[in-house]
Design a protein around this motif. Structure first.
Motif, PDB file in Angstrom:
ATOM      1  N   ASN A  36      29.819 -49.297  10.901  1.00 13.84           N
ATOM      2  CA  ASN A  36      29.015 -48.570  11.873  1.00 13.84           C
ATOM      3  C   ASN A  36      29.545 -48.880  13.276  1.00 13.84           C
ATOM      4  O   ASN A  36      29.660 -50.037  13.661  1.00 13.84           O
ATOM      5  N   GLN A  37      29.879 -47.820  13.999  1.00 14.25           N
ATOM      6  CA  GLN A  37      30.401 -47.967  15.358  1.00 14.25           C
ATOM      7  C   GLN A  37      29.377 -47.433  16.359  1.00 14.25           C
ATOM      8  O   GLN A  37      29.003 -46.267  16.314  1.00 14.25           O
ATOM      9  N   ASN A  38      28.959 -48.302  17.247  1.00  8.34           N
ATOM     10  CA  ASN A  38      27.959 -47.954  18.247  1.00  8.34           C
ATOM     11  C   ASN A  38      28.622 -47.904  19.620  1.00  8.34           C
ATOM     12  O   ASN A  38      29.089 -48.922  20.125  1.00  8.34           O
ATOM     13  N   GLN A  83      27.199 -42.300  21.146  1.00  5.41           N
ATOM     14  CA  GLN A  83      26.852 -41.979  19.770  1.00  5.41           C
ATOM     15  C   GLN A  83      26.875 -43.231  18.901  1.00  5.41           C
ATOM     16  O   GLN A  83      27.436 -44.265  19.270  1.00  5.41           O
ATOM     17  N   ASN A  84      26.246 -43.101  17.735  1.00  2.00           N
ATOM     18  CA  ASN A  84      26.224 -44.152  16.727  1.00  2.00           C
ATOM     19  C   ASN A  84      26.723 -43.512  15.438  1.00  2.00           C
ATOM     20  O   ASN A  84      26.072 -42.626  14.896  1.00  2.00           O
ATOM     21  N   LYS A  85      27.892 -43.933  14.951  1.00  2.00           N
ATOM     22  CA  LYS A  85      28.546 -43.202  13.874  1.00  2.00           C
ATOM     23  C   LYS A  85      29.001 -44.122  12.759  1.00  2.00           C
ATOM     24  O   LYS A  85      29.494 -45.223  13.006  1.00  2.00           O
ATOM     25  N   ARG A  97      31.856 -50.678  23.148  1.00  2.00           N
ATOM     26  CA  ARG A  97      31.396 -50.360  21.793  1.00  2.00           C
ATOM     27  C   ARG A  97      31.171 -51.626  20.992  1.00  2.00           C
ATOM     28  O   ARG A  97      31.616 -52.715  21.374  1.00  2.00           O
TER      29      ARG A  97
END
Length: 227
Positions: A208-210, A214-216, A185
Motif C-alpha cells: 500500500n502506497q500512501n 492518493q492511497n493505492k 510518501r
C-alpha cells in the motif's frame, strides 16, 4: 497451519484486487547483488516494471544499479548508485517523462533471535526530474523477514516478508511556482517469500502506497538474485 496461512494470504490478495480493481497496480521486479571474490566491493541493483493497473498501463520503468562496499568487521554495507526512471501518464496517453537519480545508501542487517531478520536501509537521493528544478529526498526502510516452514532461512523455506518505508522531500519548491509537501510518501508491504536457496528468492506481496494525493494498492512479484 501453514496451508491455512497460505490460503488466507492468497484470499486477501484476491479480495483486495477485486475491491480496488481501478486503483490497484502491478509491479514486476528483479533485484540482483554480487560480491567480487576476495574483496569487500560488489554491485547491486534492480529493474522494476510498474503498471498503473493490473494490465499494461505504464506507471514507471525503473533501472537502478550501484557499487557496494562492505565495511570490514561490521554488518554495514554502503552503496553509491545511479537510477534512470521513465514515468508514464495514467490512461490512454503514451506520454512519458524522465528522471535521472544519484543515490547513496547504508544497509544495516540485524538479527533478533534465530527467526527475526531485520534490515535498516537509509537512502539519500539527488534527483533530476524532467521539467522540474533539482530535488533531493531522504528515505528510511525497515525490513523484516521471518522464516515460516523452517527455523532458519535455508533451502526451500517459506518466509514472511514485511517492510515499511518513509520518503521525505529535501525541499518544497520544484520550480515555476510549484511546491510539494515535505512528506512525499509511505509504503507498507506484506509479502510471502520462498527461498529456493541462499542465492534465489521469490516474493508475492501486497504493498500500500500512501501519497498526498492518493492511497493505492499494488500487487508485487519479485525475484531476488545473488550471484
Amino acid at each position: 497451519m501453514l496451508k491455512r496461512l497460505l490460503g488466507a494470504f492468497f484470499c486477501l490478495f484476491f479480495m483486495q484486487a477485486v475491491a480496488q480493481e481501478k486503483k490497484t497496480g502491478a509491479w514486476y521486479m528483479y533485484f540482483y547483488k554480487t560480491q567480487f571474490k576476495e574483496s569487500n566491493w560488489g554491485i547491486q541493483g534492480d529493474v522494476q516494471y510498474r503498471n498503473w493497473n493490473l494490465g499494461g498501463d505504464l506507471e514507471q520503468l525503473l533501472l537502478r544499479s550501484g557499487v557496494t562496499y562492505k565495511v570490514p568487521e561490521t554488518p554495514l554495507m554502503l552503496t553509491l548508485g545511479y537510477a534512470h526512471i521513465t514515468s508514464g501518464v495514467i490512461g490512454d496517453s503514451d506520454d512519458t517523462s524522465m528522471e535521472s537519480r544519484i543515490y547513496q545508501e547504508a544497509l544495516i542487517p540485524q538479527k533478533i533471535s534465530e527467526r527475526f531478520l531485520l534490515t535498516h536501509r537509509f537512502r539519500y537521493e539527488q534527483r533530476w526530474v524532467e521539467n522540474q528544478d533539482f530535488r533531493t529526498r531522504y528515505r528510511y526502510n525497515l525490513f523484516l523477514n521471518v522464516p515460516l516452514s523452517k527455523p532458519t532461512m535455508t533451502n526451500n523455506t517459506l518466509y514472511l516478508a514485511l517492510y515499511n518505508e518513509l520518503f521525505i522531500n529535501g525541499q518544497r519548491d520544484i520550480g515555476d511556482g510549484r511546491k510539494v509537501e515535505i512528506f512525499d510518501r509511505n509504503r507498507t508491504y506484506l509479502g510471502l517469500g520462498y527461498a529456493l536457496n541462499d542465492k534465489m528468492k521469490f516474493q508475492l506481496a501486497w504493498m500500500n502506497q500512501n501519497v498526498n494525493t492518493q492511497n493505492k494498492g499494488q500487487l508485487q512479484l519479485s525475484f531476488h538474485h545473488q550471484f
